[in-house]
Design an enzyme around this catalytic site. Structure first.
Site, PDB file in Angstrom:
ATOM      1  N   ARG A  90       0.836  -1.206   0.000  1.00  0.00           N
ATOM      2  CA  ARG A  90       0.000   0.000   0.000  1.00  0.00           C
ATOM      3  C   ARG A  90       0.867   1.252   0.000  1.00  0.00           C
ATOM      4  O   ARG A  90       1.828   1.360   0.739  1.00  0.00           O
ATOM      5  CB  ARG A  90      -0.901   0.038   1.225  1.00  0.00           C
ATOM      6  CG  ARG A  90      -1.643   1.372   1.279  1.00  0.00           C
ATOM      7  CD  ARG A  90      -2.854   1.351   2.122  1.00  0.00           C
ATOM      8  NE  ARG A  90      -3.561   2.633   2.017  1.00  0.00           N
ATOM      9  CZ  ARG A  90      -4.626   2.935   2.696  1.00  0.00           C
ATOM     10  NH1 ARG A  90      -5.147   2.047   3.513  1.00  0.00           N
ATOM     11  NH2 ARG A  90      -5.206   4.100   2.555  1.00  0.00           N
ATOM     12  N   ASP A 102      -6.541  -2.057   2.251  1.00  0.00           N
ATOM     13  CA  ASP A 102      -6.942  -1.186   3.345  1.00  0.00           C
ATOM     14  C   ASP A 102      -7.443  -2.088   4.461  1.00  0.00           C
ATOM     15  O   ASP A 102      -8.289  -2.955   4.226  1.00  0.00           O
ATOM     16  CB  ASP A 102      -8.064  -0.250   2.869  1.00  0.00           C
ATOM     17  CG  ASP A 102      -8.400   0.837   3.874  1.00  0.00           C
ATOM     18  OD1 ASP A 102      -7.519   1.209   4.665  1.00  0.00           O
ATOM     19  OD2 ASP A 102      -9.547   1.310   3.859  1.00  0.00           O
TER      20      ASP A 102
END
Length: 154
Positions: A90, A102
């Protein structure tokens, strides 16, 4: 609750999502890492495809939720999740932007944290179908400690 060894265990509900790259692989890699970081996934929702939230000019998401048992504190869980996001790849470009992975703490037991970098229950979860639908599969009867409503009612 205490496990068979008499050790105090925390129950944590975590939502996950991905909307760029190989979404399925990113999710599987992240969940494998969760299981290897002193957390044990005990329940897992189905994965649903959802429209983006906040910033909408981006690809659709795959979202879901997990229940985890751990001895870790809420802050330690947050630290591990941020590290796992980084390991999976990420990159944080801007708020609500596209992301490979996420991981968000939604609930930590029925505890409330209101610190600058740690807000639990997640402050906007009740407005997000992509969080509520998967949570309903794994903890529909759980009561939100602030709103005093069951997940199924939210």
């Amino acid at each position: 609750y205490k496990d068979d060894r008499g050790i105090e265990m925390n129950i944590v509900y975590i939502s996950f999502g991905s909307n760029i790259g190989d979404r399925e692989k990113a999710i599987e890699d992240a969940l494998d890492l969760v299981n290897q970081n002193e957390m044990k996934i005990t329940k897992r929702s189905n994965i649903i495809e959802t429209e983006p939230y906040g910033y909408t000019d981006q690809p659709t998401f795959l979202n879901g939720a997990i229940e985890v048992e751990t001895e870790l504190s809420c802050r330690e869980v947050l630290k591990r999740l941020l590290q796992i996001e980084k390991e999976v790849g990420r990159v944080r470009e801007f708020k609500w932007g596209p992301r490979l992975i996420d991981l968000d703490i939604i609930f930590f037991n029925d505890e409330i944290y209101d610190e600058e970098d740690l807000k639990v229950p997640h402050p906007d979860m009740q407005n997000r179908d992509f969080v509520l639908k998967p949570l309903c599969e794994i903890c529909s009867g759980f009561t939100h400690p602030i709103l005093k409503k069951k997940v199924s009612e939210l």
